[in-house]
Design an enzyme around this catalytic site. Structure first.
Site, PDB file in Angstrom:
ATOM      1  N   TYR A  76      -1.010   5.922  10.496  1.00 41.04           N
ATOM      2  CA  TYR A  76      -0.245   6.074   9.242  1.00 41.04           C
ATOM      3  C   TYR A  76       1.049   6.848   9.501  1.00 41.04           C
ATOM      4  O   TYR A  76       2.134   6.435   9.107  1.00 41.04           O
ATOM      5  CB  TYR A  76      -1.121   6.787   8.210  1.00 41.04           C
ATOM      6  CG  TYR A  76      -0.483   6.906   6.845  1.00 41.04           C
ATOM      7  CD1 TYR A  76      -0.433   5.809   5.978  1.00 41.04           C
ATOM      8  CD2 TYR A  76       0.067   8.112   6.411  1.00 41.04           C
ATOM      9  CE1 TYR A  76       0.158   5.931   4.713  1.00 41.04           C
ATOM     10  CE2 TYR A  76       0.650   8.231   5.153  1.00 41.04           C
ATOM     11  CZ  TYR A  76       0.694   7.136   4.309  1.00 41.04           C
ATOM     12  OH  TYR A  76       1.281   7.256   3.064  1.00 41.04           O
ATOM     13  N   SER A 115       6.545   8.805   3.648  1.00 36.41           N
ATOM     14  CA  SER A 115       5.577   9.882   3.402  1.00 36.41           C
ATOM     15  C   SER A 115       6.042  11.126   4.154  1.00 36.41           C
ATOM     16  O   SER A 115       6.775  11.017   5.149  1.00 36.41           O
ATOM     17  CB  SER A 115       4.208   9.461   3.945  1.00 36.41           C
ATOM     18  OG  SER A 115       3.320  10.556   3.970  1.00 36.41           O
TER      19      SER A 115
HETATM   20  N1  NAP Z   1      -0.657   8.606  -2.845  1.00 40.16           N
HETATM   21  C1  NAP Z   1      -0.205   9.414  -1.905  1.00 40.16           C
HETATM   22  O1  NAP Z   1      -0.706  10.550  -1.721  1.00 40.16           O
HETATM   23  C2  NAP Z   1       0.965   8.994  -1.055  1.00 40.16           C
HETATM   24  C3  NAP Z   1       1.609   9.981  -0.288  1.00 40.16           C
HETATM   25  C4  NAP Z   1       2.676   9.623   0.517  1.00 40.16           C
HETATM   26  C5  NAP Z   1       3.112   8.309   0.550  1.00 40.16           C
HETATM   27  N2  NAP Z   1       2.471   7.353  -0.205  1.00 40.16           N
HETATM   28  C6  NAP Z   1       2.955   5.976  -0.099  1.00 40.16           C
HETATM   29  O2  NAP Z   1       3.281   5.492  -1.392  1.00 40.16           O
HETATM   30  C7  NAP Z   1       3.116   4.068  -1.412  1.00 40.16           C
HETATM   31  C8  NAP Z   1       2.293   3.683  -2.639  1.00 40.16           C
HETATM   32  O3  NAP Z   1       1.016   4.282  -2.484  1.00 40.16           O
HETATM   33  P1  NAP Z   1       0.014   4.579  -3.700  1.00 40.16           P
HETATM   34  O4  NAP Z   1      -0.530   5.919  -3.412  1.00 40.16           O
HETATM   35  O5  NAP Z   1       0.643   4.281  -4.977  1.00 40.16           O
HETATM   36  O6  NAP Z   1      -1.141   3.538  -3.325  1.00 40.16           O
HETATM   37  P2  NAP Z   1      -2.090   2.565  -4.158  1.00 40.16           P
HETATM   38  O7  NAP Z   1      -2.415   3.144  -5.490  1.00 40.16           O
HETATM   39  O8  NAP Z   1      -3.219   2.244  -3.238  1.00 40.16           O
HETATM   40  O9  NAP Z   1      -1.177   1.264  -4.340  1.00 40.16           O
HETATM   41  C9  NAP Z   1      -0.842   0.499  -3.205  1.00 40.16           C
HETATM   42  C10 NAP Z   1      -0.294  -0.832  -3.660  1.00 40.16           C
HETATM   43  O10 NAP Z   1       0.095  -1.583  -2.489  1.00 40.16           O
HETATM   44  C11 NAP Z   1      -0.490  -2.884  -2.553  1.00 40.16           C
HETATM   45  N3  NAP Z   1      -0.655  -3.407  -1.197  1.00 40.16           N
HETATM   46  C12 NAP Z   1      -1.360  -2.866  -0.180  1.00 40.16           C
HETATM   47  N4  NAP Z   1      -1.302  -3.655   0.906  1.00 40.16           N
HETATM   48  C13 NAP Z   1      -0.533  -4.720   0.567  1.00 40.16           C
HETATM   49  C14 NAP Z   1      -0.108  -5.887   1.245  1.00 40.16           C
HETATM   50  N5  NAP Z   1      -0.462  -6.135   2.526  1.00 40.16           N
HETATM   51  N6  NAP Z   1       0.668  -6.781   0.602  1.00 40.16           N
HETATM   52  C15 NAP Z   1       1.038  -6.570  -0.697  1.00 40.16           C
HETATM   53  N7  NAP Z   1       0.660  -5.485  -1.398  1.00 40.16           N
HETATM   54  C16 NAP Z   1      -0.124  -4.581  -0.773  1.00 40.16           C
HETATM   55  C17 NAP Z   1      -1.794  -2.655  -3.320  1.00 40.16           C
HETATM   56  O11 NAP Z   1      -2.328  -3.843  -3.890  1.00 40.16           O
HETATM   57  P3  NAP Z   1      -3.338  -4.829  -3.071  1.00 40.16           P
HETATM   58  O12 NAP Z   1      -4.273  -3.969  -2.307  1.00 40.16           O
HETATM   59  O13 NAP Z   1      -3.962  -5.638  -4.142  1.00 40.16           O
HETATM   60  O14 NAP Z   1      -2.465  -5.646  -2.178  1.00 40.16           O
HETATM   61  C18 NAP Z   1      -1.316  -1.696  -4.400  1.00 40.16           C
HETATM   62  O15 NAP Z   1      -0.654  -2.407  -5.421  1.00 40.16           O
HETATM   63  C19 NAP Z   1       2.457   3.690  -0.079  1.00 40.16           C
HETATM   64  O16 NAP Z   1       3.423   3.180   0.808  1.00 40.16           O
HETATM   65  C20 NAP Z   1       1.916   5.009   0.421  1.00 40.16           C
HETATM   66  O17 NAP Z   1       1.820   5.051   1.835  1.00 40.16           O
HETATM   67  C21 NAP Z   1       1.404   7.674  -1.012  1.00 40.16           C
END
Ligand code: NAP
Length: 259
Positions: free
Chosen positions: A150, A138
């Site tokens: 985070y 991130s």
């Molecule tokens: N969206 C943003 O603004 C943003 C910005 C910067 C970085 N990111 C990073 O991008 C990545 C994806 O984020 P996203 O925004 O796409 O989030 P999201 O829509 O919440 O998806 C997160 C995914 O991770 C899974 N997950 C969470 N904890 C887990 C665990 N302990 N074991 C296995 N699976 C797990 C969730 O499924 P379950 O909960 O069912 O396990 C879900 O499939 C993350 O690392 C996040 O930090 C996101």
């Protein structure tokens, strides 16, 4: 070339967009995540992925789950060409307000999870000959943002990327970080860092003027870069920390905010 690629957190947001792209490119795709309800939600959004992508349930912070995943991939494919450490959680809080439990939970999933998966699956990645690991970090790993736990977890992940790029290069394994800015996914609502959709939209509206490109990211903006890093086109790129952030990291007072 058809590859075998594991994406953690493929049931939502960036991971879901990525597994759809990888499936369409003809790869064998495995997703791991915890909740079956989120897998159902993903399949409602993208029904064509049913029976095409292998959705396994596992918690990336549990070593026993990773062992199980290793066995299943070894049996079915015998190698792993790509590992995307994408699963992540968000927790709120400053040093004064965050509990030890939330701190540990954040680090367990966002930092120890990628360590466990990479270490456990390494024999399969070595077997592939020229594998690629992409860690989804991130912009909060590069400058303080979102919350203390985070931000620290993502800064740690970026150092894991650099360290492993050196360690694993001799095996032909590349390791890179992708560092998104704010992307419209389920992460903020699913992790209860905002109360409801109205509060979420207000948060996006507040953030938007900080993005020189003038919009918040979409999952495909990030998935496209990950897809490139997994491909052989990126065969000389390793140890890199690459932002995909609509310019938020270069935003400054001299760039007029977009209205
Ligand atoms: N969206 C943003 O603004 C943003 C910005 C910067 C970085 N990111 C990073 O991008 C990545 C994806 O984020 P996203 O925004 O796409 O989030 P999201 O829509 O919440 O998806 C997160 C995914 O991770 C899974 N997950 C969470 N904890 C887990 C665990 N302990 N074991 C296995 N699976 C797990 C969730 O499924 P379950 O909960 O069912 O396990 C879900 O499939 C993350 O690392 C996040 O930090 C996101």
């Amino acid at each position: 070339m058809q590859k075998v690629i594991l994406v953690s957190g493929g049931s939502s947001g960036i991971g879901l967009s990525l597994i759809n792209r990888l499936y369409q490119e003809g790869h064998s795709v495995i997703s791991i995540s915890r909740s079956t309800a989120k897998i159902d939600r993903a399949l409602q959004e993208m029904p064509h992925l049913k029976d095409k992508v292998l959705f396994l349930t596992a918690d990336i912070s549990r070593a026993a789950d990773a062992e199980d995943i290793f066995k299943q991939i070894k049996e079915k494919y015998g190698k792993l060409d790509g590992l995307v450490n994408n699963a992540g959680v968000l927790t709120k809080g400053t040093i004064e307000s965050i509990s030890l439990e939330d701190w540990q939970f954040t680090l367990d999933v966002n930092l120890t999870g990628p360590y466990i998966l990479t270490k456990t699956l390494l024999p399969l990645l070595k077997q592939a000959g020229s594998a690629s690991i992409v860690n989804i970090s991130s912009v909060a790993g590069l400058k303080p943002g979102t919350s203390v736990a985070y931000s620290v977890s993502k800064a740690g992940l970026d150092m894991l990327t650099r360290f492993l790029a050196g360690d694993l290069g001799p095996y032909g394994i590349r390791v890179n970080s992708v560092n998104p800015g704010l992307v419209r996914t389920h992460i903020h609502l699913d992790n209860q860092v905002v109360e409801d959709r109205e509060a979420y939209e207000a948060m996006l509206d507040k953030a938007r003027p900080r993005y020189p490109i003038g919009r918040i990211g979409e999952p495909g903006d990030i998935a496209a870069l990950i897809q490139f890093l997994l491909s052989d086109e990126a065969s000389w790129i390793t140890g890199s920390i690459i932002t995909a952030d609509g310019g938020v990291m270069v935003e400054n007072d001299l760039i007029p905010p977009k209205k």
